[in-house]
Motif scaffolding. Structure first.
Motif, mmCIF file in Angstrom:
data_model
loop_
_atom_site.group_PDB
_atom_site.id
_atom_site.type_symbol
_atom_site.label_atom_id
_atom_site.label_comp_id
_atom_site.label_asym_id
_atom_site.label_seq_id
_atom_site.Cartn_x
_atom_site.Cartn_y
_atom_site.Cartn_z
ATOM 1 N N PHE A 55 0.847 -1.188 0.000
ATOM 2 C CA PHE A 55 0.000 0.000 0.000
ATOM 3 C C PHE A 55 0.884 1.240 0.000
ATOM 4 O O PHE A 55 1.035 1.901 -1.029
ATOM 5 N N ASP B 134 3.682 -2.118 5.564
ATOM 6 C CA ASP B 134 2.444 -2.658 4.994
ATOM 7 C C ASP B 134 2.157 -4.055 5.511
ATOM 8 O O ASP B 134 1.027 -4.373 5.887
ATOM 9 N N PHE C 141 -4.844 -2.614 -0.964
ATOM 10 C CA PHE C 141 -3.451 -2.845 -1.311
ATOM 11 C C PHE C 141 -3.307 -3.035 -2.818
ATOM 12 O O PHE C 141 -4.247 -3.410 -3.516
#
Length: 325
Positions: free
Chosen positions: A256, A296, A309
């Motif tokens: 992300f 992430d 994501f």
């Protein structure tokens, strides 16, 4: 070793072929990837050292785990230059490999990379919807950033299950999610526009790539839009795999903040002269991406919806053959 009946690469498509490719996604894939084959690893910072070995094995293990390793014989579908398969082989996940791609140029480069690494790999030019291998041929099928290029993903998944041995596994990674593709492409376009316009200013002209190279990149990007056919919702992708006949299906997403940084960096690097990208810059970009990827994976994946994501990975297993009484 390739099959002698496979077509030869065509890295210099005619204008007529390119025009036809806009109406034929499979032809577009062949022309685009034959065109890119010789410089693909450099363009996407692909290597066959510890950096990419760790990335490939970490991605594989994140979705499939370590049970069953090493796999005896694996095929990479849409192998490109062999990034995923070859690095998994070097990481001890796979013993023997086969590369397949619709692009003859990519198969040629993948086999050359395998030979340079001393790996046991053969290759075929192959349509993912009609894989040229017998039933029950492989212990594992892998792919990286391939499903979104295939016109009929469901047909390709059925073919994958056909060539897998009973109990064999597939792992596909690097596929764009619907939401991730939305923000990544817009960040890329904005970065391209800013970089190519700011470098027109006299103090920054040495940072501007020659116009011919920029035009070439723009033409490649235009054809790239033709070959990128799908984005995926993780749950929808799981349903596709289940519908094809797989069991133990699981989708996982990653990147992300890493994608929010990575797409502008990659686009900036494509828009400036390569000699401006010093080792110091490359190390900064790589380590920043690593830190954000860890954030992430370790933190944000636990609190954010998986649909946010950028990458989706999926695995599944071919059902074991029913026992005979």
């Amino acid at each position: 070793m390739t099959n002698v009946s496979d077509p030869a690469p065509n890295p210099h498509a005619t204008a007529e072929e390119v025009e036809a490719a806009y109406r034929d996604p499979k032809l577009a894939n062949v022309l685009y990837h034959d065109w890119e084959a010789g410089t693909y690893d450099e363009k996407w910072s692909i290597s066959y050292d510890e950096r990419c070995i760790s990335y490939a094995t970490d991605v594989f293990n994140a979705v499939a785990g370590t049970q069953g390793q090493p796999y005896g014989h694996a095929m990479e579908l849409g192998s490109g230059t062999g990034f995923f398969l070859l690095n998994l082989m070097q990481g001890g996940v796979i013993k023997k490999g086969s590369v397949t791609d619709l692009s003859p140029g990519m198969v040629q480069v993948a086999l050359r990379n395998a030979a340079n690494l001393g790996l046991d790999v053969d290759g075929r030019v192959a349509d993912a919807e009609r894989i040229p291998y017998d039933d029950n041929s492989f212990d594992l099928v892998v792919g990286h950033a391939v499903l979104h290029h295939i016109p009929d993903v469901r047909a390709a998944l059925r073919e994958v299950l056909r060539v897998l041995k009973p109990g064999g596994r597939f792992v596909f990674a690097g596929e764009p999610t619907k939401i991730g593709d939305f923000y990544a492409r817009r960040l890329g376009r904005l970065t391209w526009w800013l970089t190519t316009n700011i470098t027109k200013l006299p103090p920054l002209r040495e940072w501007r790539r020659p116009q011919q190279e920029l035009d070439e990149s723009s033409r490649a990007a235009a054809l790239e839009a033709v070959v990128d056919l799908h984005t995926f919702d993780p749950s929808e992708l799981e349903r596709m795999a289940l519908g094809a006949g797989a069991v133990d299906v699981r989708a996982v997403t990653d990147e992300f903040t890493a994608a929010l940084l990575g797409w502008p960096i990659r686009t900036f690097e494509a828009a400036v002269p390569q000699e401006k990208l010093t080792l110091r810059w490359r190390l900064f970009a790589y380590h920043a991406w690593l830190r954000l990827s860890a954030l992430d994976r370790k933190v944000l994946s636990k609190v954010l919806p998986r649909e946010l994501f950028y990458n989706v990975m999926i695995t599944g297993i071919k059902p074991a053959a029913p026992s005979r009484l």
